[in-house]
Design an enzyme around this catalytic site. Sequence first.
Site, PDB file in Angstrom:
ATOM      1  N   ASP A 299       0.869  -1.170   0.000  1.00 27.50           N
ATOM      2  CA  ASP A 299       0.000   0.000   0.000  1.00 27.50           C
ATOM      3  C   ASP A 299       0.911   1.226   0.000  1.00 27.50           C
ATOM      4  OD1 ASP A 299      -2.417   1.596   0.407  1.00 27.50           O
ATOM      5  OD2 ASP A 299      -1.577   1.945   2.395  1.00 27.50           O
ATOM      6  N   ASP A 538      -1.425  -0.114   6.311  1.00 23.04           N
ATOM      7  CA  ASP A 538      -1.475   0.546   7.615  1.00 23.04           C
ATOM      8  C   ASP A 538      -2.868   1.012   8.001  1.00 23.04           C
ATOM      9  OD1 ASP A 538      -1.753   2.610   5.794  1.00 23.04           O
ATOM     10  OD2 ASP A 538      -0.541   4.028   6.950  1.00 23.04           O
ATOM     11  N   ASP A 542      -6.943  -1.522   4.233  1.00 21.42           N
ATOM     12  CA  ASP A 542      -6.030  -2.615   3.881  1.00 21.42           C
ATOM     13  C   ASP A 542      -6.387  -3.928   4.583  1.00 21.42           C
ATOM     14  OD1 ASP A 542      -4.356  -0.864   2.346  1.00 21.42           O
ATOM     15  OD2 ASP A 542      -3.522  -0.125   4.240  1.00 21.42           O
TER      16      ASP A 542
END
Length: 785
Positions: A299, A538, A542
């Site tokens: 990410d 984070d 996600d």
Amino acid sequence: MEFKSKYPGLTQLEAEDRKARGEANFSAPTTTRSFKQIFAENSLTLFNFINLIIAGFIIYTGSYKNLLFLGVIVTNTFIGIYQEIKAKRNIDALSLLNQAKVTVIRDYEKQEIPQDEVVKDDLILLRRGQQIIVDGIMIETEGLECDESQLTGESDPVDKYKGSEVFSGSFVVSGNGMMQATKVGADSYSYKMTLEAKETQGIYSELVMMMKKMIRILTFVIIPVGAMLMVTSMASGIHLDKAILSSTGAMIGMIPEGLVLITSVALAVGVIKLSQKNVLVQTMGSIETLARVDVLCLDKTGTLTSGKLKVVEAESLGADALGDEEFEMLVASVVHGLDEDNATGQALMDRFSQKKPELSVVSKLVPFSSARKWSATSFEGVGSFYMGAPEYLFDTFEPQQIEKMNEAMTHGLRIIAVAKSEQDIENNELPENLELLGFIYLEDEIRPEAPQTLAYFKQEDVDICIISGDHPETVSQIAKRAGVATSDKKIDMSQVKDEDIPRLVDEYRVFGRVSPEQKKMLVTALQEKDHVVGMTGDGVNDILALKKADCSIVMSNGSDAAKGVADFVLLDSNFDSLVGVVLEGRKVINNIQRVASLYLTKTVFSLVLAAVYIFIASTYPFQPIQLSPISSLTVGIPSFFLALRPNTAPIKGKFLKNVFEPALASGFSVVLFTLSIEVIGNLLNWSYDEKSTVTVWLTGLICFVALHFIARPLTWKIYGLLGALFGIFLAIFIFFTNIFSLVNIFDIKLMLVYVPMMVLAPFVFHKLKQFFHFLLNLEFKKKKK
């Protein structure tokens, strides 16, 4: 949202009183096993039980020196217990450091306290990204939505209103609010689920699971083969005591008693080393999984970049463009009205502070969510203002506006559109008459360590996928600056149908405008193509992908919910720590392959010889005492050194094939030489003790040949170890023949036979290894087809 003047919360005295009554929260069971479980599962094993039965038979014969093998069993057990307890203490200590704080209202004041300090009836403030730790009732909400997928399996966010029930184990994906705790500690929903999961939890490591499966198979073989050997020995006229010693010798040889222990110790030592590097390992088996990862999904925000956003420019647009100062005051009113504590919200509130007086009373708001990609707020008598990804607010743009956006994205900037509607917010949906007021441009710095970390993964043939909710062009430019070689292979996932995703993962490596559900689908599609997928993230967007991935990694500054589902938490938020985790996993896998081959050598020759000696009228050539030096000097002692060796070479080939190739070669070498000695010894009228002594000598020699091969690459330390072990082995045949039931090995009639065999031993081993390499390759090719 301010509750200070409205809600008193509990007093400190009331909180202490509830704690005294046992109405305080406490953490769910840790991911590590309890001390009781560690002692039980290291000592009360099936093989230990079989060894005790064998010891009972040996005691019956009165040959107490043959009980020496029990010393090895006891030592192995205590080493396993010690290492796992040490690893447990490291994990538990880091877990405590990583534990999220909770904001409660007490005595009209906000207080941040540890999770274990929450008591029943506490008023708890909730925000986006926070894990809900106790069950409760919502007192106030502002657009609060919860993901309850960990409880229900449904990933769609659930709206929460005043009076709604909320459950521990869920997490906030949008908005904020306040809840009153109703069930804490063991009464909470998540505690019961976690307890149930721990009771049904399987083996924590793929390697350990494989070893235990192998051992279960061996267990069904060892007892009947040993019993049949004893019966046939007695039937052929061999004395009962001798029959017991020979059959127990065969059974002890078949048991790879330290194999699971060494695997567990290697994993435990890996956990300890990583904890010293500020990496919290929440599932021990994930160390080896990350070492096998061949696709790493990142990410962008908070992983590839620091997540510390900074406003670069604010630009007023449109036919009736506002002045710069007025536009910035409007933005300040909107962002402070939303009061969002995510990275974007904080960056905007830091940059825009002076609000417009007429935009002070918020009548309704819609907090940002990863699915919507916009937020909004209504002000009394003024209308509504929307902020979010431009293409999610508007279908079309003027050429000049498109040019401005393209220029910003080529510099890797994030763009937020600001829009206005004369209508108030209705049903959390976009109105049709939105008017574009301007753009805000933000930049996110690339982590300093990211380029070198990505270069390492490229060198190790680990494919990198960048998955982000930002525009694909912005993501592509960030990826390019970070050194991602495939940064030009980008796609806008908002324009993609779900059924096309399996095809797209073959072509693209930068995925922009990805929804949380699509992140999970991308991971699934890669897994279906036989990739081992690692996922870093984070935020709450996600979590679905983190849970689906084979291995998940979260930075310590990530959301509570993301850290809760991760296999690894990088406590110093250092992206470069991933390299250390991969190297530690490689050590475990490479070294366990070596160690397993050593242990299975003894199992192979013991099993085959036991089966052969059932059908021949002769005594099995090994007594339990004679196997002890072979087990200790060629397997047990070197395995501890090899299991902890710094071998970080890439994982090559199939694990089972790599293990069995040298084990079968050395095992069948022993079988060939043992049967040869049996035949030659009978022809030359050797006694049982003479045949047994030569067999033990040649078996030890072949095991040292196998150890020399398995221990590669050879260093002066390895040569020193091999020399010392062989020296001890030789000393046994010189000074301790009576203890180990041996005769003088330097008898000329024996030397004329075994010396030529010693010369042949390395040649036979390597030829058999080539043969089994060919056979195993054929077998794996068949399975692949």
